[in-house]
Design an enzyme around this catalytic site. Sequence first.
Site, PDB file in Angstrom:
ATOM      1  N   SER A  69      -3.329  -0.124  33.481  1.00 54.18           N
ATOM      2  CA  SER A  69      -3.264   1.295  33.819  1.00 54.18           C
ATOM      3  C   SER A  69      -1.975   1.589  34.572  1.00 54.18           C
ATOM      4  CB  SER A  69      -4.479   1.674  34.681  1.00 54.18           C
ATOM      5  OG  SER A  69      -4.515   3.069  34.903  1.00 54.18           O
ATOM      6  N   ASP A  70      -1.463   2.806  34.391  1.00 58.76           N
ATOM      7  CA  ASP A  70      -0.266   3.221  35.107  1.00 58.76           C
ATOM      8  C   ASP A  70      -0.337   4.726  35.333  1.00 58.76           C
ATOM      9  OD1 ASP A  70       2.470   2.212  36.062  1.00 58.76           O
ATOM     10  OD2 ASP A  70       2.968   4.043  34.974  1.00 58.76           O
ATOM     11  N   GLN A  71       0.320   5.197  36.387  1.00 63.85           N
ATOM     12  CA  GLN A  71       0.241   6.622  36.722  1.00 63.85           C
ATOM     13  C   GLN A  71       1.568   7.148  37.254  1.00 63.85           C
ATOM     14  OE1 GLN A  71      -1.890   8.001  40.381  1.00 63.85           O
ATOM     15  NE2 GLN A  71      -3.209   9.020  38.908  1.00 63.85           N
TER      16      GLN A  71
END
Length: 197
Positions: A69-71
Amino acid sequence: MSQAIILASTSSYRKLLLEKLGITFETCSIDTNETPQPNETAPALVTRLAIAKAIAGAKDREKGIVIGSDQVAVIDGEIIGKPLNAENAVKQLMRSSGKAITFYTGLALYNIENESIDAQHETFTVHFRSLTESQIRYYVDKEQPFYCAGSFKSEGLGIALFDKLEGRDPNTLIGLPLILLIDMLAKQNIDVLSQSR
């Protein structure tokens, strides 16, 4: 559960979110270059990095499902990542004051055994209150959100910065869209509401 689940992150926030689902999982530390590519959009960036993290988490393993996951946040059309220090956090929050800021969170599931990848992204919009510099400095000093995209922790005092939140899943804002993750796990025959998983 027939498949081991690996969270390709050492983030305490993502770990706490995944624990909400009551599934057994392990975490692993990964090293990925998070530099945006030229003209890369926020959705493309977080999706690419989520995939890269999931694949990196699969290293030296023969089977399992790896979650990456990345944001990032987008302020005035500019992709903003983690502030890393107090002054950058203050600057980010000053830019956000009184505005609607969109967060993009990429999520990828990598099935090591068949090398399949399911990657998507979720958006979440935060409407900030009009904030004074002294309020922002107080907040940054209090919570030190230096490793959070957008410079706040919505699960803590950061909630006081907001006027309104818009999105399908508030967990997206913390870094792991659980509703989307549950859908993606179901495609891997993992039902979080079943004892036989």
